[in-house]
Write a protein that holds these residues in place. Sequence first.
Motif, short mmCIF file in Angstrom:
data_model
loop_
_atom_site.label_atom_id
_atom_site.label_comp_id
_atom_site.label_asym_id
_atom_site.label_seq_id
_atom_site.Cartn_x
_atom_site.Cartn_y
_atom_site.Cartn_z
N GLN A 265 142.09 -3.88 -72.00
CA GLN A 265 141.62 -4.05 -73.43
C GLN A 265 140.71 -3.05 -74.15
N LEU A 321 143.72 -10.60 -72.92
CA LEU A 321 143.26 -9.73 -73.65
C LEU A 321 143.57 -8.38 -73.24
N GLY A 325 145.23 -6.04 -76.13
CA GLY A 325 144.62 -4.86 -76.55
C GLY A 325 143.86 -4.67 -77.66
N THR A 353 151.86 -5.52 -76.31
CA THR A 353 150.83 -4.17 -76.45
C THR A 353 151.34 -3.18 -77.43
#
Length: 432
Positions: A265, A321, A325, A353
């Motif tokens: 993250q 998380l 990201g 992502t």
Amino acid sequence: MSLRRTAAVIAAAAAAVLAATTAAQSQAAPTTPDVSDTAAGWLSRQLVDGDHFENVIEGVAYPDQGLTLDALFAFTAAGVASDSADQAAAWLAEPEVIANYLRFGDPAESFAGAHAKLALAVQVRGLDPTSFGGEDLIAGLTALQTPSGRFSDKSQYGDYSNGFTQAFAVLALDRWEGAPQAAVDYLVGRQCADGGFPLVLEAATCASHVDATAMVVQALLAVGKDAEAAEALDWLTGAQQPGGGFRDEGAAGEGNANSTGLAAQALRAGGRTAAADQAARFLTSLQVGCTAAEAGRGAIAFDRNGFTQATSLRASAQGVLGLVGVNFADLTAEGGTPTAPALDCSVTPTTSTSSSSSTSNTTTTAPAATTTSDDTATTTTTAAVVAVSTNRGNLARTGAEVGPMLGIGALLLVGGVLAVTLARRRHAEARK
């Protein structure tokens, strides 16, 4: 109408209700190959009474507000299970629940980490942190800021504030009306010589910690401390294992989903795309796949030792998380959908992502005996859990909707009584 005919009608009605319930549950859980969506969907189906999690100690269940908040963040990041997130927020606002979390139910106690984490979560869901569950979380948090800028607990049990506390406090206050400069300066001043940040504040030796550094990076980026964040990201990428994972302090192996999720993250938020992609692939490899028992499919296992219910709850929350990201500072409930997707076993899973993230086959994790978990992100101490006296019911935690099941049960019970009358025999009462 004869008893025999009545019994037949009731049996048919029960079957119809059961079929309708099954169809509704299937419709409410669309399938997708997306790893973050399915992990969040699995997590939502594990909620106790549909709105919170519990921590079981020696057979006694205690409310776990910290884990519930982790799940709320995950639902928001993935943009799914918004109804679950709203129900969790409503549960957290219940007077006894919030009082136990913020101060053990004792007005003389007050915990900085709980105030900070909850204040941030409330804003993430678009709610008012100055009026939540009868509490002004902003005022409560700022009251715990010391002259040095550190946010510390006010408690007879000691001060358990740490790097997470300070990062969450800066994030929450910056999102509201701006973080106090003293709080930002204190946070910057905790940076170790190697660039990372410690979990334990003001220790004799500054020991950089993956999870704490990941949290602090996000706070630094939120307040414009880009140079300090870059140094921390340099340290973080140096701590990444060859397979993409991140390990907890002193641990061996390839890494775990909790630390990797938080690190990914921070890396994504800080523009370290290649490292974030590698971490996302590691998280994807920990997802419980289609050859595993259906109850675990979609969850993210804590590590290579395999799936366990206890460790996969927070692993899934923090794993989501990392897969998405988005910085805590930028999380928003806008655009979220109520659906809680299940893993689509007919296609190869994907991550959500970036375009450079590669897809990989979901790995089926084997059952393991370990029940340990990484609780770094939870700022509530063990003493807090023991002090909580609330136990919200003893229904079996199956994840099924209770209402339809009770309706079916009622129909079957009446049908059973009629069958007894018709057969003129005694039968043992069926138990759930």
